[in-house]
Write a protein that holds these residues in place. Structure first.
Motif, PDB file in Angstrom:
ATOM      1  N   GLU A 254      -6.983  -1.501  -0.306  1.00 58.93           N
ATOM      2  CA  GLU A 254      -5.942  -0.470  -0.391  1.00 58.93           C
ATOM      3  C   GLU A 254      -5.508  -0.011   0.993  1.00 58.93           C
ATOM      4  O   GLU A 254      -4.318   0.168   1.251  1.00 58.93           O
ATOM      5  N   VAL A 255      -6.464   0.186   1.905  1.00 59.44           N
ATOM      6  CA  VAL A 255      -6.128   0.580   3.274  1.00 59.44           C
ATOM      7  C   VAL A 255      -5.296  -0.513   3.935  1.00 59.44           C
ATOM      8  O   VAL A 255      -4.266  -0.243   4.552  1.00 59.44           O
ATOM      9  N   MET A 256      -5.725  -1.759   3.804  1.00 64.58           N
ATOM     10  CA  MET A 256      -5.004  -2.863   4.425  1.00 64.58           C
ATOM     11  C   MET A 256      -3.630  -3.056   3.785  1.00 64.58           C
ATOM     12  O   MET A 256      -2.662  -3.388   4.468  1.00 64.58           O
ATOM     13  N   GLY A 257      -3.526  -2.831   2.483  1.00 61.64           N
ATOM     14  CA  GLY A 257      -2.268  -2.999   1.765  1.00 61.64           C
ATOM     15  C   GLY A 257      -1.185  -2.026   2.185  1.00 61.64           C
ATOM     16  O   GLY A 257      -0.001  -2.259   1.934  1.00 61.64           O
ATOM     17  N   ARG A 258      -1.560  -0.931   2.843  1.00 60.10           N
ATOM     18  CA  ARG A 258      -0.573   0.040   3.339  1.00 60.10           C
ATOM     19  C   ARG A 258       0.026  -0.382   4.677  1.00 60.10           C
ATOM     20  O   ARG A 258       0.970   0.241   5.158  1.00 60.10           O
ATOM     21  N   LYS A 259      -0.510  -1.428   5.277  1.00 59.92           N
ATOM     22  CA  LYS A 259      -0.010  -1.884   6.578  1.00 59.92           C
ATOM     23  C   LYS A 259       1.209  -2.787   6.380  1.00 59.92           C
ATOM     24  O   LYS A 259       1.310  -3.508   5.380  1.00 59.92           O
TER      25      LYS A 259
END
Length: 113
Positions: A30-35
């Motif tokens: 989820e954190v990476m998907g916001r990039k």
């Protein structure tokens, strides 16, 4: 009649990793998907994280999101396959699509001898 499979040889400029679909793996995804440019593909037991040029798994950012310490050993525990050049540092893991972009980390000589 000749058939060629997998003959596409162009450079995709992409890199990626497969994460286990666990509570920790899900938060990391989820954190990476916001990039910018990062795409997630979810499967029952895994999550694909793919992105252009490089993926920067910043341990401080991931620790903050998880509420627990995240480091290289946790990354190794939740990840399996990857493509691109993977570099583990003290504070992050970086995947590079191009070995030239990772040259300073992997000892890749950019000068022809």
């Amino acid at each position: 009649m000749s058939m060629t499979f997998g003959s596409e040889a162009s450079f995709s400029n992409m890199c990626g990793v497969t994460l286990m679909n666990t509570p920790v793996g899900r938060v990391v995804a989820e954190v990476m998907g916001r990039k910018e440019g990062v795409e997630l593909t979810e499967y029952p037991s895994m999550i694909r994280v793919d992105g252009p040029k490089l993926l920067d798994f910043d341990y401080e950012e991931l620790s903050d999101a998880l509420g627990i310490d995240f480091d290289g050993s946790v990354f190794e525990e939740i990840s399996s396959t990857h493509y691109g050049r993977m570099v583990h540092l003290d504070d992050k893991t970086i995947l590079f699509a191009s070995p030239e972009d990772a040259a300073e980390y992997i000892g890749f000589d950019l000068v022809a001898n």
